[in-house]
Write a protein that holds these residues in place. Structure first.
Motif, PDB file in Angstrom:
ATOM      1  N   LEU A 124      54.604  56.816  11.318  1.00 35.98           N
ATOM      2  CA  LEU A 124      54.888  57.360   9.982  1.00 35.98           C
ATOM      3  C   LEU A 124      56.226  56.892   9.443  1.00 35.98           C
ATOM      4  CD1 LEU A 124      53.923  61.113   9.615  1.00 35.98           C
ATOM      5  CD2 LEU A 124      52.800  59.083   8.724  1.00 35.98           C
ATOM      6  N   SER A 125      57.094  56.442  10.351  1.00 35.15           N
ATOM      7  CA  SER A 125      58.454  56.041   9.980  1.00 35.15           C
ATOM      8  C   SER A 125      59.236  57.192   9.328  1.00 35.15           C
ATOM      9  CB  SER A 125      58.453  54.841   9.028  1.00 35.15           C
ATOM     10  OG  SER A 125      57.704  53.803   9.573  1.00 35.15           O
ATOM     11  N   CYS A 126      59.030  58.373   9.814  1.00 37.53           N
ATOM     12  CA  CYS A 126      59.881  59.495   9.402  1.00 37.53           C
ATOM     13  C   CYS A 126      59.814  60.574  10.483  1.00 37.53           C
ATOM     14  CB  CYS A 126      59.471  60.067   8.059  1.00 37.53           C
ATOM     15  SG  CYS A 126      57.797  60.671   8.014  1.00 37.53           S
ATOM     16  N   VAL A 127      60.788  61.457  10.494  1.00 44.44           N
ATOM     17  CA  VAL A 127      60.859  62.444  11.585  1.00 44.44           C
ATOM     18  C   VAL A 127      60.766  63.872  11.051  1.00 44.44           C
ATOM     19  CG1 VAL A 127      62.195  60.966  13.146  1.00 44.44           C
ATOM     20  CG2 VAL A 127      63.399  62.456  11.544  1.00 44.44           C
ATOM     21  N   PRO A 128      60.344  64.798  11.901  1.00 44.33           N
ATOM     22  CA  PRO A 128      60.245  66.202  11.489  1.00 44.33           C
ATOM     23  C   PRO A 128      61.524  66.980  11.856  1.00 44.33           C
ATOM     24  CG  PRO A 128      59.238  65.926  13.626  1.00 44.33           C
ATOM     25  CD  PRO A 128      59.822  64.591  13.266  1.00 44.33           C
ATOM     26  N   ASP A 129      61.497  68.272  11.599  1.00 50.27           N
ATOM     27  CA  ASP A 129      62.563  69.162  12.091  1.00 50.27           C
ATOM     28  C   ASP A 129      62.094  69.865  13.363  1.00 50.27           C
ATOM     29  OD1 ASP A 129      64.315  68.858   9.732  1.00 50.27           O
ATOM     30  OD2 ASP A 129      62.587  69.765   8.721  1.00 50.27           O
ATOM     31  N   ILE A 130      60.791  69.987  13.444  1.00 49.95           N
ATOM     32  CA  ILE A 130      60.172  70.689  14.580  1.00 49.95           C
ATOM     33  C   ILE A 130      58.890  69.914  14.930  1.00 49.95           C
ATOM     34  CG2 ILE A 130      59.053  72.876  15.292  1.00 49.95           C
ATOM     35  CD1 ILE A 130      60.744  74.164  12.919  1.00 49.95           C
ATOM     36  N   ALA A 131      58.598  69.769  16.230  1.00 52.00           N
ATOM     37  CA  ALA A 131      57.326  69.112  16.584  1.00 52.00           C
ATOM     38  C   ALA A 131      56.741  69.766  17.830  1.00 52.00           C
ATOM     39  CB  ALA A 131      57.524  67.621  16.823  1.00 52.00           C
ATOM     40  N   CYS A 132      55.411  69.786  17.868  1.00 48.89           N
ATOM     41  CA  CYS A 132      54.713  70.443  18.980  1.00 48.89           C
ATOM     42  C   CYS A 132      53.946  69.419  19.804  1.00 48.89           C
ATOM     43  CB  CYS A 132      53.702  71.441  18.438  1.00 48.89           C
ATOM     44  SG  CYS A 132      54.445  72.616  17.327  1.00 48.89           S
ATOM     45  N   TYR A 133      54.026  69.585  21.106  1.00 46.05           N
ATOM     46  CA  TYR A 133      53.330  68.676  22.026  1.00 46.05           C
ATOM     47  C   TYR A 133      52.576  69.488  23.076  1.00 46.05           C
ATOM     48  CZ  TYR A 133      56.207  65.139  19.860  1.00 46.05           C
ATOM     49  OH  TYR A 133      56.788  64.314  18.934  1.00 46.05           O
ATOM     50  N   GLY A 134      51.488  68.916  23.550  1.00 45.63           N
ATOM     51  CA  GLY A 134      50.713  69.567  24.624  1.00 45.63           C
ATOM     52  C   GLY A 134      49.800  68.520  25.220  1.00 45.63           C
ATOM     53  N   LYS A 135      48.584  68.890  25.467  1.00 48.25           N
ATOM     54  CA  LYS A 135      47.518  67.986  25.947  1.00 48.25           C
ATOM     55  C   LYS A 135      48.010  66.878  26.869  1.00 48.25           C
ATOM     56  CE  LYS A 135      44.429  68.963  22.047  1.00 48.25           C
ATOM     57  NZ  LYS A 135      43.245  69.603  22.525  1.00 48.25           N
ATOM     58  N   LEU A 136      48.157  65.644  26.331  1.00 45.22           N
ATOM     59  CA  LEU A 136      48.478  64.466  27.151  1.00 45.22           C
ATOM     60  C   LEU A 136      49.870  64.503  27.798  1.00 45.22           C
ATOM     61  CD1 LEU A 136      47.405  61.073  25.498  1.00 45.22           C
ATOM     62  CD2 LEU A 136      47.374  61.639  27.911  1.00 45.22           C
ATOM     63  N   MET A 137      50.678  65.454  27.387  1.00 40.78           N
ATOM     64  CA  MET A 137      52.067  65.469  27.871  1.00 40.78           C
ATOM     65  C   MET A 137      52.149  65.515  29.397  1.00 40.78           C
ATOM     66  SD  MET A 137      55.194  67.868  26.666  1.00 40.78           S
ATOM     67  CE  MET A 137      54.569  69.429  27.192  1.00 40.78           C
ATOM     68  N   THR A 138      51.240  66.250  30.014  1.00 41.63           N
ATOM     69  CA  THR A 138      51.258  66.328  31.482  1.00 41.63           C
ATOM     70  C   THR A 138      50.313  65.296  32.089  1.00 41.63           C
ATOM     71  OG1 THR A 138      49.446  67.888  31.478  1.00 41.63           O
ATOM     72  CG2 THR A 138      51.670  68.826  31.486  1.00 41.63           C
ATOM     73  N   GLY A 139      49.888  64.364  31.278  1.00 42.28           N
ATOM     74  CA  GLY A 139      48.854  63.429  31.725  1.00 42.28           C
ATOM     75  C   GLY A 139      47.496  64.107  31.597  1.00 42.28           C
ATOM     76  N   GLY A 140      47.513  65.392  31.283  1.00 44.57           N
ATOM     77  CA  GLY A 140      46.259  66.118  31.104  1.00 44.57           C
ATOM     78  C   GLY A 140      45.828  66.847  32.359  1.00 44.57           C
ATOM     79  N   ILE A 141      46.736  66.986  33.309  1.00 45.16           N
ATOM     80  CA  ILE A 141      46.315  67.564  34.587  1.00 45.16           C
ATOM     81  C   ILE A 141      46.545  69.068  34.654  1.00 45.16           C
ATOM     82  CG2 ILE A 141      48.443  67.262  35.957  1.00 45.16           C
ATOM     83  CD1 ILE A 141      46.075  65.748  37.838  1.00 45.16           C
ATOM     84  N   ILE A 142      47.429  69.557  33.834  1.00 45.17           N
ATOM     85  CA  ILE A 142      47.753  70.995  33.873  1.00 45.17           C
ATOM     86  C   ILE A 142      48.304  71.377  32.505  1.00 45.17           C
ATOM     87  CG2 ILE A 142      50.121  70.643  34.742  1.00 45.17           C
ATOM     88  CD1 ILE A 142      49.586  73.078  36.598  1.00 45.17           C
ATOM     89  N   PRO A 143      48.040  72.619  32.056  1.00 44.00           N
ATOM     90  CA  PRO A 143      48.521  72.974  30.719  1.00 44.00           C
ATOM     91  C   PRO A 143      50.035  73.139  30.666  1.00 44.00           C
ATOM     92  CG  PRO A 143      46.914  74.593  31.536  1.00 44.00           C
ATOM     93  CD  PRO A 143      47.263  73.696  32.676  1.00 44.00           C
ATOM     94  N   LEU A 144      50.617  72.569  29.639  1.00 47.20           N
ATOM     95  CA  LEU A 144      52.035  72.788  29.331  1.00 47.20           C
ATOM     96  C   LEU A 144      52.201  72.343  27.891  1.00 47.20           C
ATOM     97  CD1 LEU A 144      54.956  73.365  30.680  1.00 47.20           C
ATOM     98  CD2 LEU A 144      55.280  70.923  30.425  1.00 47.20           C
ATOM     99  N   SER A 145      53.019  73.058  27.154  1.00 48.09           N
ATOM    100  CA  SER A 145      53.299  72.596  25.796  1.00 48.09           C
ATOM    101  C   SER A 145      54.781  72.785  25.524  1.00 48.09           C
ATOM    102  CB  SER A 145      52.461  73.366  24.785  1.00 48.09           C
ATOM    103  OG  SER A 145      52.756  74.733  24.869  1.00 48.09           O
ATOM    104  N   VAL A 146      55.208  72.142  24.473  1.00 47.46           N
ATOM    105  CA  VAL A 146      56.618  72.254  24.129  1.00 47.46           C
ATOM    106  C   VAL A 146      56.764  72.173  22.620  1.00 47.46           C
ATOM    107  CG1 VAL A 146      57.195  69.771  24.240  1.00 47.46           C
ATOM    108  CG2 VAL A 146      58.932  71.457  24.812  1.00 47.46           C
ATOM    109  N   THR A 147      57.737  72.911  22.107  1.00 44.88           N
ATOM    110  CA  THR A 147      58.099  72.797  20.703  1.00 44.88           C
ATOM    111  C   THR A 147      59.512  72.235  20.670  1.00 44.88           C
ATOM    112  OG1 THR A 147      56.771  74.770  20.303  1.00 44.88           O
ATOM    113  CG2 THR A 147      58.230  74.073  18.520  1.00 44.88           C
TER     114      THR A 147
END
Ligand SMILES: Cc1ncc(COP(=O)(O)O)c(C=O)c1O
Length: 880
Positions: free
Chosen positions: A700-723
């Motif tokens: 997108l060539s632009c950044v947010p103030d806040i972003a949420c991640y989950g799913k692939l973050m752990t490779g998909g082996i165990i649930p974890l998310s981060v804001t």
């Protein structure tokens, strides 16, 4: 005859050229040429073909004598060092004479040695083959046996050693010996159908060293895929249907973690099959430790160890082993093996018979229990599960997929209807978009998580620090948050990461817009301002109540699903981009059309052009900007203030795999930033290379103030998310009172296992050593989907549109009325074929079909699965 050496070095007896005591005409002519071959096949046959040896001329030691040939043929060599390893097979070789074992009698016994070094003096399959005749000489068999011994491929030095004097020249590689094999028939008491004993060595090398070393030294490399492929064919198709009652033993070479020919550890190499394991442990001094280590290596890779067998050395190793295994795995003790090499082991076999009997019984009963359970599972699942996103009345018991395990990108699926075979199915929906590991990363993740669980168990997070969480936070800020984020707020799934992001954004908005003055002393709802989001139609942010409020009305939010839903937002329809008829096109929603637009604004010569920031200066950018400002201006104050922008950058997943025009999203971000409206990127789906870059902010060539991640973050082996959040968002929660802190947390916030897996996966995906798909700068993945096929699909008459980006390929089927949309079951027959016949596990979004791979999946695999889809689609559209 000399010329035959190279091609058929293992042809030693007349039996090798025979079929049921008659000449095998084709093989004989193939070996000796048409003319001589035809002459040979005219020679009348004697009944004892096994003892008639072919005598090959010109060996180094003079002529190859009949006696020597006979001895070799019987598998008797001067130093028979293979026997200790091979004795385990013998009970199996004997087994066909046992009339019944539980409910099982076997038509076929197979003893497969995939990798054999030290060949030919060491050969487990030959050993089994030779002993079967020796055993039969001591006792009458109830059923006759047809035994075969075959080597599929062998290195040149091993072939020369097997047949001294043979000239193989500088052959290189592995010689194909499959068509030469030995066969012997042992009569039994009963007439009728015989049993078969198939002894096979798949790959053989001369030197008695680790296979990877032997393969390198003897110029006889074997790819993992070849080895696994041959074994798979043997396991799946080796037997005709009526002969399915087979008992196969695959013996590995060396120990659990000994390398195979390519260097891959054997416990990893054979993992796709996840065959029940018999661990041949160690009864000697030090053997308890070695056996336990081997057992743990197998468990860590997801194997089921059915039994442990050790040789009796008088140390009673079985006692501590049994206690360590909590008596849940039997430990069987074989009598000591005679040291005298001239011992033919017959007495030993008699003594060991009881142990072999129990071993077979244990193996058979473990396997039949497993199979029974697998058969029962679909029905039981129908009775007790309430599946998400599933209309149970549309699911029949035959539709239930029984997943025995996963290895890299593939499920191992038990197909009850298909003779109960275990099939590898490509998980084309990446298990709800979570998956990234190939089989190597899966093992690494399992090991690291095992370590973390052993080290920490679970520990609570607030005001604490532990290495996995700290390391993970640092990696996130150096990676997806680089250049904008400074804080990591951990939770455990995508929806809650969104709820947290909304709380952060609203606080920041109030902080910046003077809405917090009284709130510290009066935290009641009455004094608060109504806060709304700016979001896009077609968006999806999760299924918790707050996350749903931030998304536009959809099938997920309707009254049937969520009667509390009000949709607290201004929802704009976004322009989307798609590939159709080989061209990337822009589709504008109503309200954005303008006569200022030129063709160049709405069609693109390539996908890269869509992401080019030079478009910021186009007419379209202006049109977008005024449209957004106009919509914001006319949003009634009575409804509340727009306190946050929330969107899935670049691709809306659950909404139907729509590629939103990146220019539009960039303009949206700019407009909101100018109005101090905090910006949330929901990267739960798009993050960590899903779209070909580590974060969609790069696209997108632009950044947010806040972003949420989950799913692939752990490779998909165990649930974890981060804001993730900027420092200024964080500061809006700083004050003297605990009441201004972010009062949000989950039992498993910053879970150690999740953080450990995430640190491994994040590093793995961006390291060119482990991820071969990275481009030379390491900034993006190379094109995963075959371009030609993608374009072909985009112009297929059955296809409305295509999107291919990063690990995602999606297409929308041309459909109308109830055949279109999320509830459509239009593609059902197509998907059934793909699943059942092509082993492609897909789960569509209505009439939108997609394939998803991992960031490290090989492009060959992607092409294979895309081709399968293409072929079936063609068939499907012709049948419509
Ligand atoms: C973009 C997006 N946001 C949020 C979520 C919710 O994540 P989870 O299912 O982990 O709660 C999803 C799930 O698919 C998603 O695609």
């Amino acid at each position: 005859m000399e010329s035959c050496w190279i091609r058929y070095p293992l042809l030693k007896t007349i039996a090798d050229l025979s079929n049921n005591n008659t000449w095998d005409h084709d093989l004989t002519c193939n070996v000796f040429g048409e003319e001589i071959g035809s002459e040979i096949t005219k020679i009348p046959r004697l009944p004892l073909e096994e003892n008639d040896c072919l005598i090959w001329k010109n060996n180094g030691a003079g002529l190859f004598s009949v006696k020597e040939a006979y001895l070799t043929d019987q598998g008797i060599s001067k130093d028979d060092s293979s026997r200790e390893e091979a004795v385990i097979h013998l009970r199996l070789a004997l087994k066909p004479h046992q009339p019944k074992l539980g409910d099982h009698t076997f038509n076929i016994d197979a003893s497969w040695k995939n990798v054999q070094t030290g060949f030919p003096s060491d050969s487990d399959s030959r050993f089994v083959f030779s002993k079967i005749s020796a055993i039969s000489a001591r006792q009458t068999l109830s059923r006759s046996i047809l035994a075969t011994d075959r080597v599929l491929k062998a290195s040149c030095p091993s072939v020369v050693a097997a047949f001294p004097g043979g000239e193989v020249g500088d052959c290189g590689g592995m010689l194909d010996l499959e068509s030469s094999y030995r066969e012997c028939r042992i009569p039994g008491e009963e007439d009728g159908e015989h049993s078969e004993l198939m002894c096979e060595t798949m790959f053989a090398w001369r030197e008695a060293v680790s296979p990877h070393l032997a393969a390198g030294r003897e110029n006889g490399m074997v790819e993992d895929s070849d080895l696994v492929g041959i074994l798979r064919r043997r396991l799946n198709c080796g037997f005709s249907e009526e002969k399915m009652n087979a008992f196969c033993v695959v013996e590995t070479a060396g120990g659990i973690a000994s390398p195979g020919p390519s260097g891959t550890l054997q416990c990893d190499l054979y993992r796709p099959f996840r065959l029940p394991a018999i661990l041949v442990g160690d009864g000697r001094l030090g053997g308890i430790s070695g056996t336990i280590s081997a057992y743990e290596s197998l468990k860590l890779r997801g194997y089921d160890v059915v039994a442990v067998v050790i040789e009796d050395h008088g140390l009673e190793n079985e006692v501590p082993l049994g206690s360590y295994l909590r008596q849940s795995v039997p430990v069987l003790v074989l009598p000591s093996i005679p040291q005298d090499l001239s011992d033919d082991l017959m007495e030993w076999f008699d003594a060991a018979r009881g142990v072999f009997d129990s071993l077979v019984k244990t193996m058979v009963s473990a396997q039949s229990e497993r199979i029974k359970r697998l058969h029962e599972m679909p029905k039981k699942a129908m009775d007790v599960f309430w599946w998400p996103f599933t209309q149970h009345s549309l699911v029949s018991v035959e539709d239930v997929t029984v997943i025995d395990s996963r290895c890299g990108e593939n499920f191992a699926v038990f197909k009850a209807q298909n003779n109960g075979v275990m099939t590898q199915q490509f998980d084309a929906c990446a298990s709800w978009w979570t998956q990234g590991p190939d089989s190597t990363l899966q093992t690494e993740l399992a090991r690291d998580m095992g370590y973390a669980a052993a080290r920490y168990g679970h520990v609570m997070f607030p005001e604490n620090v532990y290495e996995p969480a700290l390391e993970c936070a640092e990696l996130l800020l150096e990676g997806v948050g680089k250049g904008w984020a400074s804080r990591t707020y951990f939770s455990d799934n995508g929806s809650t990461a969104i709820e947290i992001a909304l709380k952060m954004a609203f606080r920041k908005f109030l902080y910046d817009h003077g809405g917090l003055s009284n709130s510290v002393n009066d935290n009641s709802a009455e004094t608060s301002t109504q806060l709304m989001v700016l979001a896009l139609t077609g968006s999806y942010h999760g299924d918790t109540l707050g996350a749903m409020e931030a998304q536009a009305p959809s099938s997920y939010t309707g009254f049937l699903q969520q009667p509390w839903y009000t949709g607290r937002g201004l929802f704009l329809s976004p322009p989307t981009v798609f590939l159709s008829n080989n061209t990337w096109n822009l589709s504008l929603p109503e309200g954005m059309h303008s006569n200022k637009l030129k063709d160049a604004d709405i069609t693109f010569s390539s996908r890269n052009e869509v992401f080019n920031t030079s478009r910021d200066k186009s007419n379209l950018a202006e049109i977008y900007s005024s449209y957004i400002s106009f919509e914001l201006a006319r949003y009634p104050e009575s409804k509340g203030s727009i306190g946050a922008l929330i969107m899935e950058p670049v691709i809306q997943g659950a909404g139907g795999m729509h590629l939103v025009d990146p220019l539009f999203q960039r303009v949206l971000v700019n407009v909101c930033r100018s109005k101090s409206i905090p910006i949330i990127f929901d990267e739960v789906f798009t993050g960590f290379w899903r779209l070909g870059t580590e974060t969609a902010t790069k696209l997108l060539s632009c950044v947010p103030d806040i972003a949420c991640y989950g799913k692939l973050m752990t490779g998909g082996i165990i649930p974890l998310s981060v804001t993730l959040a900027t420092e200024s968002v964080f500061e809006s929660f700083i004050g003297d009172s605990k009441l201004t802190a972010l009062l949000h947390g989950h039992s498993y916030s910053a879970h150690v296992l999740g953080c450990t897996a995430a640190t491994k996966a994040i590093r793995w995906f961006k390291d060119p050593q482990t991820n071969k798909n990275l481009n030379s700068e390491g900034s993006s993945l190379k094109e995963m989907w075959d371009k030609e096929l993608v374009y072909k699909l985009s112009s297929h008459p059955a296809v409305q549109r295509v999107v291919a980006l990063g690990t995602i390929f999606a297409l929308e089927l041309r459909a109308e009325g109830s055949n279109a949309g999320y509830a459509s079951i239009y593609a059902r027959s197509l998907l059934k074929k793909l699943r059942e016949e092509d082993n492609l596990y897909m789960r569509p979004l209505g009439n939108v079909l997609y394939l998803m791979c991992g960031p490290c999946t090989s492009t060959q695999i992607c092409t294979q699965v895309l081709f399968k889809l293409y072929k079936r689609l063609d068939e499907f559209s012709k049948n419509q």
